[in-house]
Scaffold this active site. Structure first.
Site, PDB file in Angstrom:
ATOM      1  N   GLY A 238       0.762  -1.238   0.000  1.00  0.00           N
ATOM      2  CA  GLY A 238       0.000   0.000   0.000  1.00  0.00           C
ATOM      3  C   GLY A 238       0.790   1.284   0.000  1.00  0.00           C
ATOM      4  O   GLY A 238       0.214   2.363  -0.127  1.00  0.00           O
ATOM      5  N   GLU A 288       4.083  -6.684   1.660  1.00  0.00           N
ATOM      6  CA  GLU A 288       3.580  -7.020   0.325  1.00  0.00           C
ATOM      7  C   GLU A 288       3.466  -5.778  -0.549  1.00  0.00           C
ATOM      8  O   GLU A 288       2.398  -5.468  -1.059  1.00  0.00           O
ATOM      9  CB  GLU A 288       2.191  -7.662   0.453  1.00  0.00           C
ATOM     10  CG  GLU A 288       2.146  -8.885   1.331  1.00  0.00           C
ATOM     11  CD  GLU A 288       0.719  -9.238   1.769  1.00  0.00           C
ATOM     12  OE1 GLU A 288      -0.235  -8.538   1.376  1.00  0.00           O
ATOM     13  OE2 GLU A 288       0.589 -10.221   2.506  1.00  0.00           O
ATOM     14  N   GLY A 290       3.509  -3.510  -3.752  1.00  0.00           N
ATOM     15  CA  GLY A 290       3.422  -3.682  -5.197  1.00  0.00           C
ATOM     16  C   GLY A 290       3.803  -2.386  -5.890  1.00  0.00           C
ATOM     17  O   GLY A 290       4.899  -2.225  -6.428  1.00  0.00           O
ATOM     18  N   ARG A 291       2.880  -1.409  -5.815  1.00  0.00           N
ATOM     19  CA  ARG A 291       3.065  -0.132  -6.499  1.00  0.00           C
ATOM     20  C   ARG A 291       4.402   0.523  -6.159  1.00  0.00           C
ATOM     21  O   ARG A 291       5.110   1.011  -7.045  1.00  0.00           O
ATOM     22  CB  ARG A 291       1.924   0.810  -6.093  1.00  0.00           C
ATOM     23  CG  ARG A 291       1.917   2.145  -6.822  1.00  0.00           C
ATOM     24  CD  ARG A 291       0.897   3.097  -6.190  1.00  0.00           C
ATOM     25  NE  ARG A 291      -0.381   2.447  -5.972  1.00  0.00           N
ATOM     26  CZ  ARG A 291      -1.365   2.407  -6.876  1.00  0.00           C
ATOM     27  NH1 ARG A 291      -1.235   3.007  -8.022  1.00  0.00           N
ATOM     28  NH2 ARG A 291      -2.493   1.778  -6.594  1.00  0.00           N
ATOM     29  N   ARG A 327      -5.474   3.234 -15.937  1.00  0.00           N
ATOM     30  CA  ARG A 327      -5.613   3.917 -14.642  1.00  0.00           C
ATOM     31  C   ARG A 327      -6.358   5.253 -14.723  1.00  0.00           C
ATOM     32  O   ARG A 327      -7.218   5.507 -13.883  1.00  0.00           O
ATOM     33  CB  ARG A 327      -4.249   4.102 -13.971  1.00  0.00           C
ATOM     34  CG  ARG A 327      -3.553   2.765 -13.653  1.00  0.00           C
ATOM     35  CD  ARG A 327      -2.306   2.931 -12.796  1.00  0.00           C
ATOM     36  NE  ARG A 327      -2.655   3.404 -11.491  1.00  0.00           N
ATOM     37  CZ  ARG A 327      -2.565   4.657 -11.090  1.00  0.00           C
ATOM     38  NH1 ARG A 327      -2.055   5.586 -11.885  1.00  0.00           N
ATOM     39  NH2 ARG A 327      -2.954   5.011  -9.892  1.00  0.00           N
ATOM     40  N   TYR A 331      -9.491   4.900 -12.452  1.00  0.00           N
ATOM     41  CA  TYR A 331      -9.340   5.488 -11.113  1.00  0.00           C
ATOM     42  C   TYR A 331      -9.223   7.004 -11.158  1.00  0.00           C
ATOM     43  O   TYR A 331      -8.826   7.599 -10.155  1.00  0.00           O
ATOM     44  CB  TYR A 331      -8.059   4.968 -10.438  1.00  0.00           C
ATOM     45  CG  TYR A 331      -7.841   3.493 -10.388  1.00  0.00           C
ATOM     46  CD1 TYR A 331      -8.680   2.662  -9.651  1.00  0.00           C
ATOM     47  CD2 TYR A 331      -6.753   2.921 -11.054  1.00  0.00           C
ATOM     48  CE1 TYR A 331      -8.438   1.302  -9.577  1.00  0.00           C
ATOM     49  CE2 TYR A 331      -6.503   1.559 -10.980  1.00  0.00           C
ATOM     50  CZ  TYR A 331      -7.345   0.759 -10.235  1.00  0.00           C
ATOM     51  OH  TYR A 331      -7.090  -0.581 -10.157  1.00  0.00           O
ATOM     52  N   CYS A 358     -12.742   4.461 -29.211  1.00  0.00           N
ATOM     53  CA  CYS A 358     -14.067   5.078 -29.322  1.00  0.00           C
ATOM     54  C   CYS A 358     -14.786   5.096 -27.984  1.00  0.00           C
ATOM     55  O   CYS A 358     -15.791   4.425 -27.783  1.00  0.00           O
ATOM     56  CB  CYS A 358     -14.907   4.325 -30.340  1.00  0.00           C
ATOM     57  SG  CYS A 358     -14.007   4.007 -31.843  1.00  0.00           S
ATOM     58  N   GLU A 359     -14.250   5.835 -27.035  1.00  0.00           N
ATOM     59  CA  GLU A 359     -14.848   6.005 -25.707  1.00  0.00           C
ATOM     60  C   GLU A 359     -14.388   7.367 -25.219  1.00  0.00           C
ATOM     61  O   GLU A 359     -13.204   7.681 -25.317  1.00  0.00           O
ATOM     62  CB  GLU A 359     -14.270   5.004 -24.692  1.00  0.00           C
ATOM     63  CG  GLU A 359     -14.440   3.558 -24.990  1.00  0.00           C
ATOM     64  CD  GLU A 359     -15.503   2.913 -24.117  1.00  0.00           C
ATOM     65  OE1 GLU A 359     -16.084   3.611 -23.246  1.00  0.00           O
ATOM     66  OE2 GLU A 359     -15.738   1.725 -24.320  1.00  0.00           O
ATOM     67  N   TYR A 387       0.514  -1.395 -12.201  1.00  0.00           N
ATOM     68  CA  TYR A 387      -0.872  -1.454 -12.659  1.00  0.00           C
ATOM     69  C   TYR A 387      -1.029  -0.801 -14.034  1.00  0.00           C
ATOM     70  O   TYR A 387      -2.038  -0.191 -14.339  1.00  0.00           O
ATOM     71  CB  TYR A 387      -1.829  -0.849 -11.613  1.00  0.00           C
ATOM     72  CG  TYR A 387      -1.650  -1.486 -10.253  1.00  0.00           C
ATOM     73  CD1 TYR A 387      -2.073  -2.794 -10.038  1.00  0.00           C
ATOM     74  CD2 TYR A 387      -0.996  -0.826  -9.211  1.00  0.00           C
ATOM     75  CE1 TYR A 387      -1.871  -3.415  -8.802  1.00  0.00           C
ATOM     76  CE2 TYR A 387      -0.785  -1.440  -7.976  1.00  0.00           C
ATOM     77  CZ  TYR A 387      -1.226  -2.732  -7.783  1.00  0.00           C
ATOM     78  OH  TYR A 387      -1.023  -3.344  -6.573  1.00  0.00           O
TER      79      TYR A 387
HETATM   80  C1  LIG Z   1      -2.794  -5.414  -4.165  1.00  0.00           C
HETATM   81  C2  LIG Z   1      -2.328  -5.946  -2.880  1.00  0.00           C
HETATM   82  C3  LIG Z   1      -1.086  -5.580  -2.388  1.00  0.00           C
HETATM   83  C4  LIG Z   1      -0.199  -4.560  -3.070  1.00  0.00           C
HETATM   84  O1  LIG Z   1      -0.745  -3.274  -2.989  1.00  0.00           O
HETATM   85  P1  LIG Z   1       0.147  -2.011  -3.425  1.00  0.00           P
HETATM   86  O2  LIG Z   1      -0.715  -0.849  -3.148  1.00  0.00           O
HETATM   87  O3  LIG Z   1       0.424  -2.178  -4.870  1.00  0.00           O
HETATM   88  O4  LIG Z   1       1.365  -2.034  -2.592  1.00  0.00           O
HETATM   89  C5  LIG Z   1      -0.646  -6.180  -1.228  1.00  0.00           C
HETATM   90  N1  LIG Z   1      -1.410  -7.086  -0.559  1.00  0.00           N
HETATM   91  C6  LIG Z   1      -2.632  -7.441  -1.006  1.00  0.00           C
HETATM   92  C7  LIG Z   1      -3.417  -8.428  -0.236  1.00  0.00           C
HETATM   93  C8  LIG Z   1      -3.133  -6.884  -2.174  1.00  0.00           C
HETATM   94  O5  LIG Z   1      -4.343  -7.222  -2.593  1.00  0.00           O
END
Ligand SMILES: *Cc1c(COP(=O)(O)O)cnc(C)c1O
Length: 434
Positions: A238, A288, A290-291, A327, A331, A358-359, A387
């Site tokens: 997150g 965990e 990601g982004r 995105r 979003y 076409c949107e 993403y």
């Molecule tokens: C998507 C997700 C993440 C990664 O989220 P980021 O905002 O990209 O860091 C981590 N854990 C779970 C369970 C997720 O669904």
């Protein structure tokens, strides 16, 4: 901090001129910086010294094999959400045995594949899912390691589509029911209680919600350790990235110039706030992200097709579209847009930057101030490493984009642009229409 910057008037990724990449491989093309990804990984890992950390990169953010291999070599494991992602980890030659399997709807086949591959743990979101994992493990004559996802009911102050830690969304089990859920889980013969998990949302740029959620769940984690001998606490992902000043945020000077009160969350601030809360638990801590790991490490290169001047409105029509980067449409996300060739003698242009689909939603930016650019010139959408390519589609029968990875002065195509033949390879005309 990242490795996209102008050298003279030309935008570079590390030591590679991005216009050269665009000319060689065409557009739209994603470009990722190996050095930026490595920096992100190392900074986060270093900010948590004092903890026993297992960093599980949330690969749904960018699951290219080259990206996975790069993170695996740096020492990361993975947070995966499907059998397909698990097979990508294997295909990249990376480690499933330290990886975790999340998601609210794992199928029996996916659970079996994960158990066969020696998954570190399943992150469980509901009672029926637990029963299913127990059932599959029983058939295989093994015990499935799990953690239950707790929903701490914390407002992440982020976009509604990416907040996950409030009690009114589909994720996890509310803290007040969590003790009962673990009690029930402990009765399953083929379940091993290995940890506890939470993840409150995405693109968080302040520490408050993280600290609040960790403080809320930590006492419960301690209880679970005492009662069931759990060994880890996953605090999810997150951590947000900079979208508005994306290019400028590549330099340390930009970060130094931000007032402390509004400085976006850094890995150092994240570690400083959370290590003291987590250390006393004596548990392994899973992250965990990601982004944060890939977001600022990627850009999307696109070519200007036309500058259409309307009455009171200009449209810059480019060859990338919402199918390549969804995105903004999905979003209302902001991506900074910069020219690959900077020319301060040009006039400014205010335009909507749009794709050819076409949107009306196929719009990357509204009334954006840019340097005037014309047909055949290239621009880059910044902060597109997370993403982006993983959410791309073939809408309008547009081929999936190419992807290039850069390291130093080396660069290589890591995903070839899809061909028309491969797009239609799985389709056929039924006998009754022949
Ligand atoms: C998507 C997700 C993440 C990664 O989220 P980021 O905002 O990209 O860091 C981590 N854990 C779970 C369970 C997720 O669904």
């Amino acid at each position: 901090m990242h490795h996209f910057h102008y050298v003279g008037q030309n935008l570079h990724c590390e030591s590679v001129d991005l216009a050269e990449v665009a000319r060689l491989y065409g557009t739209p093309t994603y470009v990722t910086s190996a050095a930026t990804m490595a920096d992100n990984y190392n900074r986060l890992a270093n900010s948590l010294t004092g903890l026993d950390v297992q960093l599980c990169y949330a690969m749904k953010a960018n699951s290219g094999l080259a990206v996975l291999r790069h993170f695996a070599r740096l020492g990361a494991a993975f947070d995966l959400v499907s059998g397909g992602e698990l097979r990508r980890v294997l295909a990249a030659g990376a480690d499933v045995k330290r990886s975790v399997f999340a998601g609210v709807g794992k199928t029996e086949a996916e659970i079996q594949l994960a158990l066969e591959s020696g998954i570190f743990s399943f992150h469980v979101e509901s009672e029926p899912e637990l029963a299913r994992i127990n059932h599959v493990a029983g058939k295989m004559g093994v015990k499935a390691p799990i953690a239950i996802r707790i929903n701490p009911d914390v407002d992440a102050h982020t976009h509604a589509k990416i907040t996950t830690g409030k009690s009114d969304n589909k994720f996890g089990i509310p803290l007040k029911f969590a003790a009962a859920a673990y009690e029930a889980a402990s009765k399953y013969p083929h379940i091993q209680l290995r940890g506890v998990q939470m993840h409150i949302g995405s693109q968080l740029t302040e520490i408050g919600p993280f600290a609040e959620a960790v403080a809320k769940v930590a006492p419960f984690a301690a209880e679970l350790k005492a009662k069931y001998g759990i060994t880890y606490f996953s605090i999810g992902g997150g951590i947000g990235i900079v979208y508005k000043d994306a290019l400028a945020s590549g330099s340390a000077a930009w970060w130094d110039a931000q007032p402390a009160a509004t400085r976006p969350l850094t890995p150092e601030a994240y570690g400083a706030a959370l290590v003291p809360l987590l250390q006393p638990l004596g548990l392994k801590i899973l992250l965990e992200p990601g982004r944060y790991m890939v977001g600022n490490a990627g850009v999307l290169l696109t070519r200007v097709e036309h500058l259409k001047r309307g009455s009171g409105k200009n449209f810059l029509i480019v060859d990338a579209a919402m199918n390549d980067l969804v995105r903004p449409a999905m979003y209302e996300a902001f991506h900074e847009i910069v020219p690959l060739h900077r020319d301060t003698t040009r006039r400014a242009l205010v335009a909507d930057v749009v794709g050819p689909i076409c949107e009306s939603g196929d719009c990357f930016a509204k009334d954006r101030q840019l340097q005037e650019v014309g047909e055949g010139e290239y621009i880059a959408l910044m902060s597109a490493g997370a993403y982006g390519s993983t959410m791309s589609s073939r809408y309008n029968t547009r081929a999936l984009p190419a992807e290039v990875m850069v390291q130093g002065s080396a660069f290589e195509l890591v995903t070839a642009r899809e061909t028309f033949e491969s797009m239609i390879a799985h389709e056929k005309i039924p006998a009754f229409l022949k």
